[in-house]
Each structure stands twice: as structure tokens, then as C-alpha cells.
Design a protein around this motif. Structure first.
Motif, mmCIF file in Angstrom:
data_model
loop_
_atom_site.group_PDB
_atom_site.id
_atom_site.type_symbol
_atom_site.label_atom_id
_atom_site.label_comp_id
_atom_site.label_asym_id
_atom_site.label_seq_id
_atom_site.Cartn_x
_atom_site.Cartn_y
_atom_site.Cartn_z
ATOM 1 N N SER A 167 -60.141 -21.473 -30.536
ATOM 2 C CA SER A 167 -59.974 -20.110 -31.205
ATOM 3 C C SER A 167 -58.874 -20.487 -32.028
ATOM 4 C CB SER A 167 -59.644 -19.144 -30.243
ATOM 5 O OG SER A 167 -58.277 -19.237 -29.308
ATOM 6 N N ASN A 168 -58.583 -19.585 -33.139
ATOM 7 C CA ASN A 168 -57.545 -19.744 -33.852
ATOM 8 C C ASN A 168 -56.037 -19.577 -33.091
ATOM 9 O OD1 ASN A 168 -59.002 -19.754 -36.140
ATOM 10 N ND2 ASN A 168 -58.850 -17.686 -36.676
ATOM 11 N N GLU A 169 -56.203 -18.886 -32.098
ATOM 12 C CA GLU A 169 -54.767 -18.625 -31.209
ATOM 13 C C GLU A 169 -54.677 -20.025 -30.391
ATOM 14 O OE1 GLU A 169 -57.218 -16.383 -31.366
ATOM 15 O OE2 GLU A 169 -56.339 -14.933 -32.558
ATOM 16 N N GLU A 170 -55.742 -20.543 -29.981
ATOM 17 C CA GLU A 170 -55.517 -21.756 -29.052
ATOM 18 C C GLU A 170 -55.090 -22.891 -30.108
ATOM 19 O OE1 GLU A 170 -58.973 -21.516 -25.759
ATOM 20 O OE2 GLU A 170 -59.780 -21.968 -27.602
ATOM 21 N N LEU A 171 -55.674 -22.721 -31.319
ATOM 22 C CA LEU A 171 -55.536 -24.188 -32.239
ATOM 23 C C LEU A 171 -53.885 -24.053 -32.848
ATOM 24 C CD1 LEU A 171 -56.237 -26.253 -34.068
ATOM 25 C CD2 LEU A 171 -56.828 -24.688 -35.968
ATOM 26 N N ILE A 172 -53.311 -22.571 -32.813
ATOM 27 C CA ILE A 172 -51.964 -22.603 -33.465
ATOM 28 C C ILE A 172 -51.010 -23.156 -32.101
ATOM 29 C CG2 ILE A 172 -50.197 -20.845 -33.706
ATOM 30 C CD1 ILE A 172 -52.154 -19.410 -35.339
ATOM 31 N N GLU A 173 -51.325 -22.406 -30.925
ATOM 32 C CA GLU A 173 -50.848 -23.092 -29.727
ATOM 33 C C GLU A 173 -50.833 -24.502 -29.758
ATOM 34 O OE1 GLU A 173 -50.834 -22.428 -24.946
ATOM 35 O OE2 GLU A 173 -52.272 -21.202 -26.220
ATOM 36 N N ALA A 174 -51.799 -25.245 -29.970
ATOM 37 C CA ALA A 174 -51.868 -26.730 -29.790
ATOM 38 C C ALA A 174 -51.027 -27.236 -30.985
ATOM 39 C CB ALA A 174 -53.503 -27.124 -30.131
ATOM 40 N N ILE A 175 -51.102 -26.845 -31.964
ATOM 41 C CA ILE A 175 -50.012 -27.219 -33.271
ATOM 42 C C ILE A 175 -48.732 -27.019 -32.914
ATOM 43 C CG2 ILE A 175 -49.126 -26.915 -35.441
ATOM 44 C CD1 ILE A 175 -52.239 -26.213 -36.298
ATOM 45 N N ASN A 176 -48.204 -25.988 -32.309
ATOM 46 C CA ASN A 176 -46.951 -25.786 -31.849
ATOM 47 C C ASN A 176 -46.429 -26.728 -30.645
ATOM 48 O OD1 ASN A 176 -46.314 -23.753 -33.438
ATOM 49 N ND2 ASN A 176 -46.943 -22.265 -32.224
ATOM 50 N N LEU A 177 -47.447 -27.020 -29.688
ATOM 51 C CA LEU A 177 -47.329 -27.994 -28.635
ATOM 52 C C LEU A 177 -46.954 -29.474 -29.119
ATOM 53 C CD1 LEU A 177 -47.116 -28.655 -25.647
ATOM 54 C CD2 LEU A 177 -49.407 -28.753 -25.379
ATOM 55 N N GLN A 178 -48.173 -29.644 -30.027
ATOM 56 C CA GLN A 178 -47.939 -31.149 -30.607
ATOM 57 C C GLN A 178 -46.663 -31.543 -31.462
ATOM 58 O OE1 GLN A 178 -49.993 -33.111 -29.728
ATOM 59 N NE2 GLN A 178 -49.526 -34.930 -30.774
ATOM 60 N N VAL A 179 -46.321 -30.357 -32.047
ATOM 61 C CA VAL A 179 -44.907 -30.421 -32.861
ATOM 62 C C VAL A 179 -43.752 -30.764 -31.664
ATOM 63 C CG1 VAL A 179 -43.402 -29.163 -34.143
ATOM 64 C CG2 VAL A 179 -45.553 -28.672 -35.003
ATOM 65 N N ASN A 180 -44.068 -30.142 -30.740
ATOM 66 C CA ASN A 180 -42.785 -30.393 -29.918
ATOM 67 C C ASN A 180 -42.854 -31.662 -29.155
ATOM 68 O OD1 ASN A 180 -41.598 -27.826 -30.132
ATOM 69 N ND2 ASN A 180 -42.944 -26.970 -28.243
ATOM 70 N N THR A 228 -58.974 -25.894 -42.632
ATOM 71 C CA THR A 228 -60.440 -25.701 -42.793
ATOM 72 C C THR A 228 -60.684 -24.217 -42.395
ATOM 73 O OG1 THR A 228 -61.115 -26.464 -40.575
ATOM 74 C CG2 THR A 228 -60.890 -28.160 -42.412
ATOM 75 N N ARG A 229 -59.898 -23.607 -41.603
ATOM 76 C CA ARG A 229 -60.374 -22.157 -41.446
ATOM 77 C C ARG A 229 -59.506 -21.423 -42.468
ATOM 78 N NH1 ARG A 229 -60.004 -22.270 -34.868
ATOM 79 N NH2 ARG A 229 -60.907 -24.224 -34.470
ATOM 80 N N ASP A 230 -60.013 -19.940 -42.444
ATOM 81 C CA ASP A 230 -59.699 -19.062 -43.180
ATOM 82 C C ASP A 230 -58.692 -17.999 -42.310
ATOM 83 O OD1 ASP A 230 -59.123 -17.189 -45.095
ATOM 84 O OD2 ASP A 230 -61.118 -16.069 -45.043
ATOM 85 N N ILE A 231 -57.468 -18.622 -41.895
ATOM 86 C CA ILE A 231 -56.755 -17.975 -41.095
ATOM 87 C C ILE A 231 -55.799 -17.213 -41.785
ATOM 88 C CG2 ILE A 231 -54.884 -18.242 -39.056
ATOM 89 C CD1 ILE A 231 -56.426 -20.737 -38.212
ATOM 90 N N LYS A 232 -55.829 -15.650 -41.407
ATOM 91 C CA LYS A 232 -55.001 -14.962 -42.345
ATOM 92 C C LYS A 232 -53.708 -14.605 -41.862
ATOM 93 C CE LYS A 232 -58.654 -13.598 -45.133
ATOM 94 N NZ LYS A 232 -58.792 -14.141 -46.381
ATOM 95 N N GLU A 233 -53.491 -14.767 -40.583
ATOM 96 C CA GLU A 233 -52.171 -14.436 -39.681
ATOM 97 C C GLU A 233 -51.770 -15.818 -38.961
ATOM 98 O OE1 GLU A 233 -51.839 -10.823 -37.966
ATOM 99 O OE2 GLU A 233 -52.464 -9.711 -39.762
ATOM 100 N N ALA A 234 -50.801 -16.308 -39.067
ATOM 101 C CA ALA A 234 -50.207 -17.452 -38.239
ATOM 102 C C ALA A 234 -48.820 -17.179 -37.950
ATOM 103 C CB ALA A 234 -50.584 -18.807 -38.936
ATOM 104 N N ASP A 235 -48.576 -15.777 -37.558
ATOM 105 C CA ASP A 235 -46.938 -15.601 -37.335
ATOM 106 C C ASP A 235 -46.455 -16.466 -36.439
ATOM 107 O OD1 ASP A 235 -47.119 -13.871 -39.459
ATOM 108 O OD2 ASP A 235 -47.411 -12.000 -37.999
ATOM 109 N N ASN A 236 -47.164 -16.733 -35.335
ATOM 110 C CA ASN A 236 -46.485 -17.902 -34.129
ATOM 111 C C ASN A 236 -46.496 -19.164 -34.470
ATOM 112 O OD1 ASN A 236 -46.844 -15.420 -32.677
ATOM 113 N ND2 ASN A 236 -48.789 -15.709 -31.856
ATOM 114 N N LEU A 237 -46.888 -19.650 -35.737
ATOM 115 C CA LEU A 237 -46.714 -20.947 -36.242
ATOM 116 C C LEU A 237 -45.469 -21.304 -36.312
ATOM 117 C CD1 LEU A 237 -48.369 -23.547 -36.555
ATOM 118 C CD2 LEU A 237 -48.500 -22.968 -38.870
ATOM 119 N N LEU A 238 -44.744 -22.532 -35.851
ATOM 120 C CA LEU A 238 -43.360 -22.742 -35.869
ATOM 121 C C LEU A 238 -43.227 -23.492 -37.071
ATOM 122 C CD1 LEU A 238 -42.644 -23.565 -32.368
ATOM 123 C CD2 LEU A 238 -42.260 -21.526 -33.403
ATOM 124 N N LEU A 239 -43.332 -22.733 -38.377
ATOM 125 C CA LEU A 239 -43.637 -23.424 -39.504
ATOM 126 C C LEU A 239 -42.551 -24.583 -40.063
ATOM 127 C CD1 LEU A 239 -45.365 -24.183 -41.994
ATOM 128 C CD2 LEU A 239 -44.418 -22.022 -43.247
#
Length: 202
Positions: free
Chosen positions: A38-51, A95-106
Motif C-alpha cells: 500500500s502507499n502507507e507501507e511503501l512510505i514506511e519501507a522507504i523511511n526504514l531503508q533510509v535509516n 510510479t504512483r500518483d501519491i498525493k500526500e506523503a507527509d510521513n516521508l522523511l524527505l
């Protein structure tokens, strides 16, 4: 011409390590591929991989010119393993049309990518050493799993949970803790890079 061949070797190496990291993470996520997150799972995975990638970056900076074995390990773990998988996740995100990604540690994401690029541009070891070190580390990481059910039966689990995961019709056997995190079995042996560093210095 030789330089181009060496660069292509390193590109091939990065792709090989990336495919290993992709498979590792599919197995670790019970066979679920990134495209089904899911979009939420993907953002969580990105944040984890960043760490995870940041941790490997810091290992390099803490050991550069002090502990050459750990410096080499940090190069491989950052440049050829964790950073490419992070880019793989970002590619899926894009590749996704994600409108909100406030949780992404940019900001942390951008810094991590910058540091990984810096490390790649400042490798002091020969391509030959980096290639061999990467092959060893990838093989070592994947030894946390086995496709041999008979060998798995002989693993001492140390109280860990035994499980199997199907990926593309093949079963992988592994040990996890109560939180589902992949754990090393008692026969697991750490990777050795000392000989590569010693030979490089001779």
C-alpha cells in the motif's frame, strides 16, 4: 577501454546485489513484493531503508582510514546493497500518483542519498577487491535462508520461530523472532574481508 569494462563490472555488481536485496526483502515480508505494498507501507519501507542506509553510511565515515576492513564493509553495504534498494523503493514511489506523503522523511532521505553518492565517489579500494567483498557479503546475507528443507531441519533455532515463505514457486526456510524479524541461525558464520584488505596493502 579497460576503464569502461571495470565500470560495467561494477554496474553489473550493483544490479546483482540489488536483486539479492529485493529477494531478501520479499522473503522477509512473507513473499510480498513491493508493487503490492500500500502507499502507507511503501512510505514506511522507504523511511526504514533510509535509516538502514544511513547506518551503513555512518559505518563508512566512522572507519575510513582507521579500520580498513570496516571501511570496506561499509562501502559494500552502503553503495552496493542498501542504497540501491532504497533507490528501488523510490522508483516504485515515483510510479504512483501519491498525493500526500507527509510521513516521508524527505530531508533525511536526501541527505542519505547524498552521503551514499559521496562514498561511491571516494572508494579507495580496487574494483577487484570491491567485487569480491560484495560477492562475499551478498552470499553471507542470503545464507540466513535456505531452500533445502533437510538442511533447515538440522538448524538449531535457539528459541527462534521456524517458518517458510514461497516466492515465485520456490520455498525459502528461515528463522524469525516474535516480531517477524529475520534472525541468524546458530550455524551462521560472519563474512571475512581481512584477507582482501591485507592483499590490497601488499
Amino acid at each position: 577501454i579497460i576503464l569502461k569494462m571495470e565500470n560495467q563490472d561494477l554496474l553489473d555488481l550493483k544490479q546483482y546485489a540489488l536483486q539479492s536485496a529485493i529477494l531478501f526483502n520479499i522473503i522477509a515480508h512473507n513473499g510480498k513484493k513491493v508493487e503490492y505494498y500500500s502507499n502507507e507501507e511503501l512510505i514506511e519501507a522507504i523511511n526504514l531503508q533510509v535509516n538502514i542506509t544511513m547506518e551503513e553510511n555512518l559505518e563508512f565515515f566512522e572507519n575510513v582510514e582507521i579500520d580498513l576492513v570496516e571501511e570496506l564493509d561499509g562501502i559494500v553495504d552502503s553503495v552496493y546493497y542498501t542504497a540501491p534498494y532504497l533507490e528501488y523503493l523510490i522508483k516504485e514511489f515515483n510510479t504512483r500518483d501519491i498525493k500526500e506523503a507527509d510521513n516521508l522523511l524527505l530531508k533525511r532521505l536526501q541527505l542519505t542519498r547524498t552521503l551514499s553518492s559521496y562514498i561511491e565517489e571516494n572508494v579507495s579500494f580496487s574494483d577487484k577487491v570491491v567485487i569480491e567483498a560484495t560477492n562475499r557479503i551478498v552470499e553471507n546475507n542470503m545464507s540466513k535462508f535456505t531452500k533445502d528443507s533437510n538442511a533447515f531441519a538440522d538448524w538449531k533455532d535457539g528459541g527462534m520461530i521456524r517458518k517458510s515463505v514461497e516466492v515465485d514457486g520456490e520455498y525459502y526456510y528461515l528463522l524469525v523472532d516474535k516480531n517477524g524479524k529475520v534472525k541468524k541461525h546458530l550455524y551462521f558464520k560472519g563474512v571475512s574481508l581481512e584477507d582482501l584488505v591485507n592483499n590490497e596493502q601488499e
